[in-house]
Design an enzyme around this catalytic site. Structure first.
Site, mmCIF file in Angstrom:
data_model
loop_
_atom_site.group_PDB
_atom_site.id
_atom_site.type_symbol
_atom_site.label_atom_id
_atom_site.label_comp_id
_atom_site.label_asym_id
_atom_site.label_seq_id
_atom_site.Cartn_x
_atom_site.Cartn_y
_atom_site.Cartn_z
ATOM 1 N N GLU A 289 75.562 109.894 13.667
ATOM 2 C CA GLU A 289 74.538 109.146 12.947
ATOM 3 C C GLU A 289 74.974 107.684 12.812
ATOM 4 O O GLU A 289 75.794 107.344 11.970
ATOM 5 C CB GLU A 289 74.336 109.750 11.553
ATOM 6 C CG GLU A 289 74.003 111.223 11.548
ATOM 7 C CD GLU A 289 74.279 111.856 10.200
ATOM 8 O OE1 GLU A 289 73.638 111.437 9.206
ATOM 9 O OE2 GLU A 289 75.141 112.747 10.124
ATOM 10 N N HIS B 157 70.555 110.662 1.885
ATOM 11 C CA HIS B 157 69.433 110.459 2.807
ATOM 12 C C HIS B 157 68.136 110.100 2.094
ATOM 13 O O HIS B 157 67.046 110.452 2.529
ATOM 14 C CB HIS B 157 69.237 111.666 3.702
ATOM 15 C CG HIS B 157 70.401 111.980 4.581
ATOM 16 N ND1 HIS B 157 71.159 111.008 5.186
ATOM 17 C CD2 HIS B 157 70.956 113.179 4.947
ATOM 18 C CE1 HIS B 157 72.119 111.571 5.898
ATOM 19 N NE2 HIS B 157 72.017 112.883 5.767
ATOM 20 N N HIS C 197 69.316 112.033 12.488
ATOM 21 C CA HIS C 197 70.220 113.100 12.076
ATOM 22 C C HIS C 197 70.170 114.285 13.033
ATOM 23 O O HIS C 197 70.309 115.443 12.616
ATOM 24 C CB HIS C 197 69.864 113.549 10.651
ATOM 25 C CG HIS C 197 70.983 114.188 9.902
ATOM 26 N ND1 HIS C 197 71.525 115.397 10.258
ATOM 27 C CD2 HIS C 197 71.670 113.788 8.806
ATOM 28 C CE1 HIS C 197 72.482 115.727 9.403
ATOM 29 N NE2 HIS C 197 72.591 114.758 8.518
#
Length: 344
Positions: free
Chosen positions: A309, A101, A172
């Site tokens: 996601e 991420h 998320h």
């Protein structure tokens, strides 16, 4: 109906979008984070179906990325590096040997510029300098949340950069259609249009590059089934990551918008239909949520929420067979993901 603004701690603001039926979406300029989705269930009880926190301080630590707008690049990049136009770029190592991420300077820990663009939409903007997070180019990204009258939460991503760069933004949020405080979501019924997924090499969860059919495996959701039904099956892929934490294949490339998933919780009657124009979706079953203190006194444990996601496949910048997440200099990236709520 409309948008209201209130303080969220000392330094941030919380925006509430309300539609004509009373559905509410709450978002904050702390990283453009999705804080709440409040929707009326079959018993006319308002349910908050998104896991989250009560304070900005909790979002600033947020190891589980609850509600986060993730950028420049979501999911994992192997060895925390990639090559683009003949140059190697090193990213932060924050997940085993890999980058997850985009590392510690994630969007969700920064204050975003907020703009109310209509009575049902708010846009957040974040600007990255060249080599910020390790990526090339001066990068401007926006995430627009829209709540429609038919109870759809539409998330529109947009980005531009002055150099070729990686662009793989996602959200998320952890959903629990029984309500954020209701505990395990394993009884939620899930359907995917996806007929294949990308298996991972080992516990580091980097895809092998294979596109594997789901038919006959624990990963087959082409007929609706409870999330918990096969999550403990004797399957090496599930054992690697403690349950579902895999990319499912929607398409071979970014393109037409499709309905890729439907989740349904019988106890509340809440149904969530999901649409995107992106090629993949990471289905994460919250395997490592552990004694997290959440909103209104709730405590989140493993499998108390699930994530869908939407994305380019994990490590796609390093995998030639996957759709490319490269945004060319001077071009505009745009993508839309929608979660539409209804009651059966």
């Amino acid at each position: 109906m409309g948008i209201t603004k209130e303080p969220f701690g000392k330094d941030y603001s919380l925006y509430t979008i309300t539609n004509g039926s009373g559905t509410q979406v709450k978002v904050t300029d702390l990283g453009g984070t999705l804080v709440s989705v409040l929707f009326q269930d079959k018993n006319e009880v308002m349910r908050d179906v998104v896991l989250g926190y009560d304070t900005p301080e909790e979002y600033l630590t947020n190891a589980g990325f609850l509600g986060a707008w993730v950028g420049r690049s979501g999911n994992r990049i192997a060895k925390a590096k990639f090559e683009l136009n003949g140059r190697t770029y090193q990213l932060a190592v924050n997940n085993n040997e890999n980058n997850l991420h985009s590392g510690p300077d994630i969007f969700s820990r920064r204050k975003a510029e907020a703009e109310i663009v209509s009575e049902d939409s708010i846009r957040f903007t974040i600007r990255d300098a060249d080599l910020q997070q390790g990526y090339p180019g001066n990068f401007t990204a926006s995430c627009t949340y829209t709540l429609t009258e038919d109870n759809a939460l539409r998330i529109t991503y947009s980005a531009q950069c002055d150099q070729d760069t990686v662009c793989n933004m996602t959200n998320h949020s952890y959903f629990n259609l029984g309500g954020q405080e209701s505990g395990s979501m394993e009884s939620t019924q899930l359907w995917f249009s996806c007929e294949a997924y990308t298996p991972v090499c080992d516990s580091q969860a980097i895809p092998t590059g294979e596109i594997r059919p789901v038919a006959g495996s624990a990963f087959d959701f082409t007929t609706p089934k409870e999330i918990g039904r096969d999550i403990g099956a004797d399957d090496e892929q599930l054992a690697f990551v403690g349950g579902y934490d895999h990319n499912f294949v929607i398409s071979s490339k970014k393109g037409n918008t499709v309905r890729f998933a439907q989740a349904y919780q019988p106890s509340t009657g809440i149904c969530m239909d999901c649409y995107t124009d992106l090629p993949g979706v990471q289905f994460y079953a919250g395997n490592v949520l552990d004694c997290v203190a959440g909103k209104a006194g709730a405590r989140y444990a493993p499998r108390h929420g699930f994530c869908l996601e939407t994305q380019f496949y994990p490590n796609s910048i390093n995998q030639e067979g996957f759709a490319s997440p490269v945004l060319k200099a001077g071009e505009t990236f745009e993508s839309v993901t929608t979660y539409r709520f209804s009651v059966r």
